[in-house]
Write an enzyme that holds these catalytic residues in place. Sequence first.
Site, short mmCIF file in Angstrom:
data_model
loop_
_atom_site.label_atom_id
_atom_site.label_comp_id
_atom_site.label_asym_id
_atom_site.label_seq_id
_atom_site.Cartn_x
_atom_site.Cartn_y
_atom_site.Cartn_z
N GLN A 101 0.83 -1.20 0.00
CA GLN A 101 0.00 0.00 0.00
C GLN A 101 0.87 1.25 0.00
OE1 GLN A 101 -3.62 -0.79 2.83
NE2 GLN A 101 -1.94 -2.12 3.47
N ASN A 102 2.19 1.07 0.07
CA ASN A 102 3.11 2.19 0.12
C ASN A 102 3.44 2.70 -1.28
OD1 ASN A 102 3.14 1.74 2.87
ND2 ASN A 102 5.00 0.51 2.81
N ASP A 104 6.44 4.41 -1.83
CA ASP A 104 7.82 4.88 -1.70
C ASP A 104 8.83 4.13 -2.56
OD1 ASP A 104 8.24 2.44 -0.20
OD2 ASP A 104 7.51 3.47 1.59
N HIS A 119 -1.37 1.39 -4.49
CA HIS A 119 -1.74 2.80 -4.52
C HIS A 119 -0.82 3.63 -5.41
CE1 HIS A 119 -3.77 1.98 -0.40
NE2 HIS A 119 -4.61 1.76 -1.40
N CYS A 151 2.32 20.64 -17.75
CA CYS A 151 2.64 19.85 -18.94
C CYS A 151 3.01 20.75 -20.11
CB CYS A 151 1.44 18.97 -19.31
SG CYS A 151 1.68 17.96 -20.79
N GLY A 191 3.05 -4.47 8.88
CA GLY A 191 3.05 -3.01 8.98
C GLY A 191 1.80 -2.32 8.50
N ALA A 235 8.71 -4.60 12.03
CA ALA A 235 9.08 -5.45 10.90
C ALA A 235 10.59 -5.51 10.71
CB ALA A 235 8.42 -4.92 9.62
#
EC number: 2.3.1.286
Length: 249
Positions: A101-102, A104, A119, A151, A191, A235
């Site tokens: 779901q991260n 990064d 996501h 753009c 997590g 974790a």
Amino acid sequence: MKEAVERIARLWPSSGKVLVLTGAGISVPSGIPDFRSPGGLWSRYDPMRVATAEALANSPAEAWRFILDARDVMAAARPNAAHEALAELERAGLIEGIVTQNIDGLHQRAGSLNVVEFHGTMSGWRCNGCQAPKDATRAMEVTPETAPWLCERCGAVVRPDVVFFGEPIPLDALDKSGQLASGAELALIVGTSCEVAPANVLPQLVRQQGGRLAEINLAASRLAPLCDAAVAAGAEEALPLLARLLLDQ
């Protein structure tokens, strides 16, 4: 903690058909606070004002203040021992894939290959109007003085390739995560509180098909009552121990 991790190791299928679902907690040790926690981005921004398609279209300067902040936090982060342990397990054929779901990109930077970014990702950029892909290197050059990035082709605002509030999960992510869940004999929750749908449905699908559930979380997730084993630890501590146990078998 060791006994709890050993219980998870005993659940591990020899087939390696394991789905790992990760959330913000796995990246906190890398310096990325949970967006919803104190000090997280949502303590400084109202997501409905900066992280929706409407915000991008109607208030691009305000949206880009948030985007720059998120970009810089994630660019400064590095994979931690938890990300590296999962990459090692994948190389050994002991996990099928990761659904995160991260946004990064730390799983890939640690070496994981089969990662579904539920996501989206801050590593990709596109125009919010014509959808033309944009150079990530150029995104790193945008400053508060030059934002918002518009753009060059159509003049619409450029955005990171993430799922903003009110936007659907990409069909490719839904399809790939569903395939992983349908074939998994074990789902490992890491997590994440499992509060956000539809990602939180994936472990339940594994369970409904006769698979096992386990979790590694500092605080129990909403799916903890369904888990066959759970570790109440970070974790970055528990996953390297789990990897050692599995790789030494």
